[in-house]
Design a protein around this motif. Structure first.
Motif, mmCIF file in Angstrom:
data_model
loop_
_atom_site.group_PDB
_atom_site.id
_atom_site.type_symbol
_atom_site.label_atom_id
_atom_site.label_comp_id
_atom_site.label_asym_id
_atom_site.label_seq_id
_atom_site.Cartn_x
_atom_site.Cartn_y
_atom_site.Cartn_z
ATOM 1 N N UNK A 27 0.853 -3.711 -8.124
ATOM 2 C CA UNK A 27 0.217 -3.322 -7.529
ATOM 3 C C UNK A 27 -0.639 -2.350 -7.251
ATOM 4 N N UNK A 28 -1.373 -1.737 -8.522
ATOM 5 C CA UNK A 28 -2.678 -1.069 -9.016
ATOM 6 C C UNK A 28 -3.920 -2.287 -8.879
ATOM 7 N N UNK A 29 -3.284 -3.810 -9.811
ATOM 8 C CA UNK A 29 -3.899 -4.479 -9.980
ATOM 9 C C UNK A 29 -4.921 -4.921 -8.857
ATOM 10 N N UNK A 30 -3.737 -5.010 -7.545
ATOM 11 C CA UNK A 30 -4.124 -6.206 -6.430
ATOM 12 C C UNK A 30 -4.921 -5.205 -5.769
ATOM 13 N N UNK A 31 -4.769 -3.994 -5.028
ATOM 14 C CA UNK A 31 -5.348 -3.482 -4.945
ATOM 15 C C UNK A 31 -6.837 -2.824 -5.382
ATOM 16 N N UNK A 32 -6.919 -2.942 -6.334
ATOM 17 C CA UNK A 32 -8.055 -2.691 -6.861
ATOM 18 C C UNK A 32 -8.957 -4.669 -7.000
ATOM 19 N N UNK A 33 -8.816 -5.705 -6.672
ATOM 20 C CA UNK A 33 -9.059 -6.872 -6.515
ATOM 21 C C UNK A 33 -9.301 -6.582 -4.555
ATOM 22 N N UNK A 34 -8.610 -5.781 -3.891
ATOM 23 C CA UNK A 34 -8.778 -5.877 -2.751
ATOM 24 C C UNK A 34 -7.776 -6.480 -1.788
ATOM 25 N N UNK A 35 -6.601 -6.809 -2.564
ATOM 26 C CA UNK A 35 -5.983 -7.351 -1.781
ATOM 27 C C UNK A 35 -4.358 -6.661 -1.573
ATOM 28 N N UNK A 36 -5.260 -5.284 -0.609
ATOM 29 C CA UNK A 36 -4.425 -4.424 -0.214
ATOM 30 C C UNK A 36 -2.697 -4.319 0.529
ATOM 31 N N UNK A 64 7.111 7.975 -10.554
ATOM 32 C CA UNK A 64 6.856 8.621 -8.818
ATOM 33 C C UNK A 64 5.951 9.255 -9.190
ATOM 34 N N UNK A 65 5.083 9.828 -10.667
ATOM 35 C CA UNK A 65 3.956 9.793 -10.413
ATOM 36 C C UNK A 65 2.610 9.060 -10.281
ATOM 37 N N UNK A 66 2.868 7.816 -10.791
ATOM 38 C CA UNK A 66 2.377 6.736 -11.088
ATOM 39 C C UNK A 66 2.451 5.917 -9.637
ATOM 40 N N UNK A 67 3.556 6.095 -8.672
ATOM 41 C CA UNK A 67 4.045 5.590 -7.373
ATOM 42 C C UNK A 67 2.974 5.723 -6.628
ATOM 43 N N UNK A 68 2.368 7.396 -6.945
ATOM 44 C CA UNK A 68 1.532 8.174 -6.196
ATOM 45 C C UNK A 68 0.687 7.826 -6.532
ATOM 46 N N UNK A 69 -0.198 7.630 -7.245
ATOM 47 C CA UNK A 69 -1.958 7.028 -7.694
ATOM 48 C C UNK A 69 -1.413 5.839 -7.207
ATOM 49 N N UNK A 70 -0.821 4.746 -7.353
ATOM 50 C CA UNK A 70 -0.926 3.672 -6.711
ATOM 51 C C UNK A 70 -0.620 3.507 -5.335
ATOM 52 N N UNK A 71 -0.043 4.290 -4.766
ATOM 53 C CA UNK A 71 -0.296 4.998 -3.466
ATOM 54 C C UNK A 71 -1.391 5.115 -2.694
ATOM 55 N N UNK A 72 -2.094 6.046 -2.870
ATOM 56 C CA UNK A 72 -3.280 7.169 -2.462
ATOM 57 C C UNK A 72 -4.314 5.700 -3.487
ATOM 58 N N UNK A 73 -4.534 5.006 -3.762
ATOM 59 C CA UNK A 73 -5.407 3.371 -4.282
ATOM 60 C C UNK A 73 -4.738 2.551 -3.248
#
Length: 82
Positions: A27-36, A64-73
């Motif tokens: 999910x984090x990688x996809x968000x970084x590529x703009x595939x929200x 849950x910490x990782x999930x929080x970071x990903x959610x923000x991204x």
């Protein structure tokens, strides 16, 4: 019989933990590529899996910490998380 079931449940929970971590990293990688949209789908899948996994508190806290970071991204709209 119960011991075998307990071992199977523990193994399943550990595999769920691994799967949640993979989904969140993806999910984090996809968000970084703009595939929200795809990132949000993976995030919500990880969230659902984490809800049913019976994992140790320390591992749950890490995820849950990782999930929080990903959610923000990925900046999920509030309605998508509710």
């Amino acid at each position: 019989m119960e011991t075998a079931l307990a071992r199977l449940r523990a193994k399943t929970d550990q595999e769920l933990c691994i799967l949640v971590a993979r989904q969140l990293r993806r999910s984090r990688k996809l968000a970084g590529r703009g595939a929200h949209r795809d990132a949000a789908k993976d995030f919500l899948t990880a969230k659902a899996l984490l809800a049913v996994a019976d994992i140790p508190k320390a591992e749950r806290a890490r995820l849950e910490r990782l999930m929080h970071e990903v959610r923000q991204s990925i900046e999920l709209p509030i309605t998508a998380v509710a």
